[in-house]
Design a protein around this motif. Sequence first.
Motif, short mmCIF file in Angstrom:
data_model
loop_
_atom_site.label_atom_id
_atom_site.label_comp_id
_atom_site.label_asym_id
_atom_site.label_seq_id
_atom_site.Cartn_x
_atom_site.Cartn_y
_atom_site.Cartn_z
N GLY A 1 -18.33 89.37 60.12
CA GLY A 1 -19.34 90.42 60.08
C GLY A 1 -19.97 90.58 58.72
N LEU A 2 -20.95 91.46 58.66
CA LEU A 2 -21.70 91.66 57.42
C LEU A 2 -20.87 92.39 56.37
CD1 LEU A 2 -25.11 92.88 58.90
CD2 LEU A 2 -24.58 90.60 58.01
N PRO A 3 -21.15 92.15 55.09
CA PRO A 3 -20.56 92.98 54.04
C PRO A 3 -21.01 94.43 54.24
CG PRO A 3 -21.57 91.02 53.11
CD PRO A 3 -22.00 91.07 54.53
N GLN B 1 -27.77 89.85 54.21
CA GLN B 1 -27.84 91.15 54.88
C GLN B 1 -26.57 91.93 54.60
OE1 GLN B 1 -28.85 91.12 59.11
NE2 GLN B 1 -29.79 89.10 58.90
N VAL B 2 -26.67 93.25 54.57
CA VAL B 2 -25.50 94.12 54.43
C VAL B 2 -25.67 95.32 55.35
CG1 VAL B 2 -25.03 93.47 52.02
CG2 VAL B 2 -26.51 95.43 52.52
N ILE C 1 -17.40 96.24 50.62
CA ILE C 1 -16.24 95.69 51.31
C ILE C 1 -16.63 94.38 51.97
CG2 ILE C 1 -14.50 96.08 53.09
CD1 ILE C 1 -14.96 99.09 52.66
N LEU C 2 -15.86 93.35 51.67
CA LEU C 2 -16.02 92.05 52.30
C LEU C 2 -14.77 91.78 53.13
CD1 LEU C 2 -17.26 90.11 49.14
CD2 LEU C 2 -18.69 91.03 50.95
N HIS C 3 -14.91 91.66 54.43
CA HIS C 3 -13.75 91.41 55.28
C HIS C 3 -13.26 89.98 55.10
CE1 HIS C 3 -14.02 95.25 57.23
NE2 HIS C 3 -15.27 95.04 57.56
N VAL D 1 -5.21 99.54 55.29
CA VAL D 1 -6.32 98.62 55.01
C VAL D 1 -5.74 97.30 54.51
CG1 VAL D 1 -8.35 98.19 53.59
CG2 VAL D 1 -7.91 100.50 54.46
N GLU D 2 -6.08 96.22 55.20
CA GLU D 2 -5.59 94.90 54.83
C GLU D 2 -6.71 93.88 54.93
OE1 GLU D 2 -1.95 93.76 56.87
OE2 GLU D 2 -1.62 95.84 57.45
N ASN D 3 -6.50 92.73 54.32
CA ASN D 3 -7.40 91.59 54.46
C ASN D 3 -8.85 91.95 54.16
OD1 ASN D 3 -5.22 89.90 55.47
ND2 ASN D 3 -5.36 91.10 57.34
N ALA D 4 -9.08 92.37 52.94
CA ALA D 4 -10.43 92.74 52.52
C ALA D 4 -10.55 92.60 51.01
CB ALA D 4 -10.74 94.17 52.94
N GLU D 5 -11.77 92.33 50.58
CA GLU D 5 -12.11 92.37 49.16
C GLU D 5 -12.95 93.61 48.93
OE1 GLU D 5 -14.62 89.82 45.77
OE2 GLU D 5 -14.19 88.95 47.74
#
Length: 300
Positions: A38-40, A67-68, A96-98, A132-136
């Motif tokens: 998905g999108l940032p 796109q965001v 947030i970047l998944h 919250v896991e797996n995200a930047e």
Amino acid sequence: MKKLTSIWMMALLLFSVWAVPLESYASTGDQGINEKLGLPIVVYGEALSEAQKSEVADLLKVDQHEQVDEFSVNGQDLNEYIGGNPNSNMYSSVKILHKDNGEGLSIEIVTQDNITQVTKEMYTNALLTAGVENAEVLVASSVKVSGHSALTGIYKAYDAKGVKLDESRMKVASDELDIATDIAEEEGIDQDKVSELLTEIKKAIAEQDPATKEEVEQIVQEQLQTLNIELSEEDRQRLTDLFDQMRNLNINFDQVKNQLDDLTGSIQDIINDDGFWSSFRSAVQSFFQSLKNFISSLFN
């Protein structure tokens, strides 16, 4: 001639020490649309002026994405997610970047000078508590703020995308952040040391699986002794109450134990770096003193 050669050798040695490159950190670079994840997501503090919002967008490198999804966060959101003051002005903003499952959670405070109380290790600890896991996650503010409200922006981002985080865990995570910053400020303890304490308590809870509040209290006390941290009775009780709440919520820290181990290593690197640079400064001072003495001896 031998003495002159020795001077040049010592100067060359000093230059070689200074010439060692410092570690650099790469930016995230250009990123297209990740169709799988998905999108940032970018969440702006609603109190930002248009000029400040534009500045934050630059800081978060929003234009690097094709796109965001953009949202804003306000005092009503603060009240909804963590029971804060609904009249609060919100300035902290996040991107947030998944990431894929198993890639873990990474936090970067883009404007460290403007986030005055919360460190990235504190954010990491609190977000793991919230689930919250797996995200930047990138955090930025164009004005000086404590940094607490960034959690609300992250919670809203997940909510807006249809990912429901547990409300009780979000509240406990916010309490954790409050206690961490309070202890650092009121007890005069280094922020990294406080983060290490919280991390080690969670790891001990994951390993020992305490069944009672008394057992939680024992874990807290053991970690305080291990890390040689002295707290007031009030703060020891706050920690015990906090982690007893986590126990009652059945937060499974075994699931994120690898991230907790990585977080401990990261904190230790920071602490060790402080010691390294202190030793380095002493070594340089000692070198110059020796060089001065050596040069003086040439003319005696």
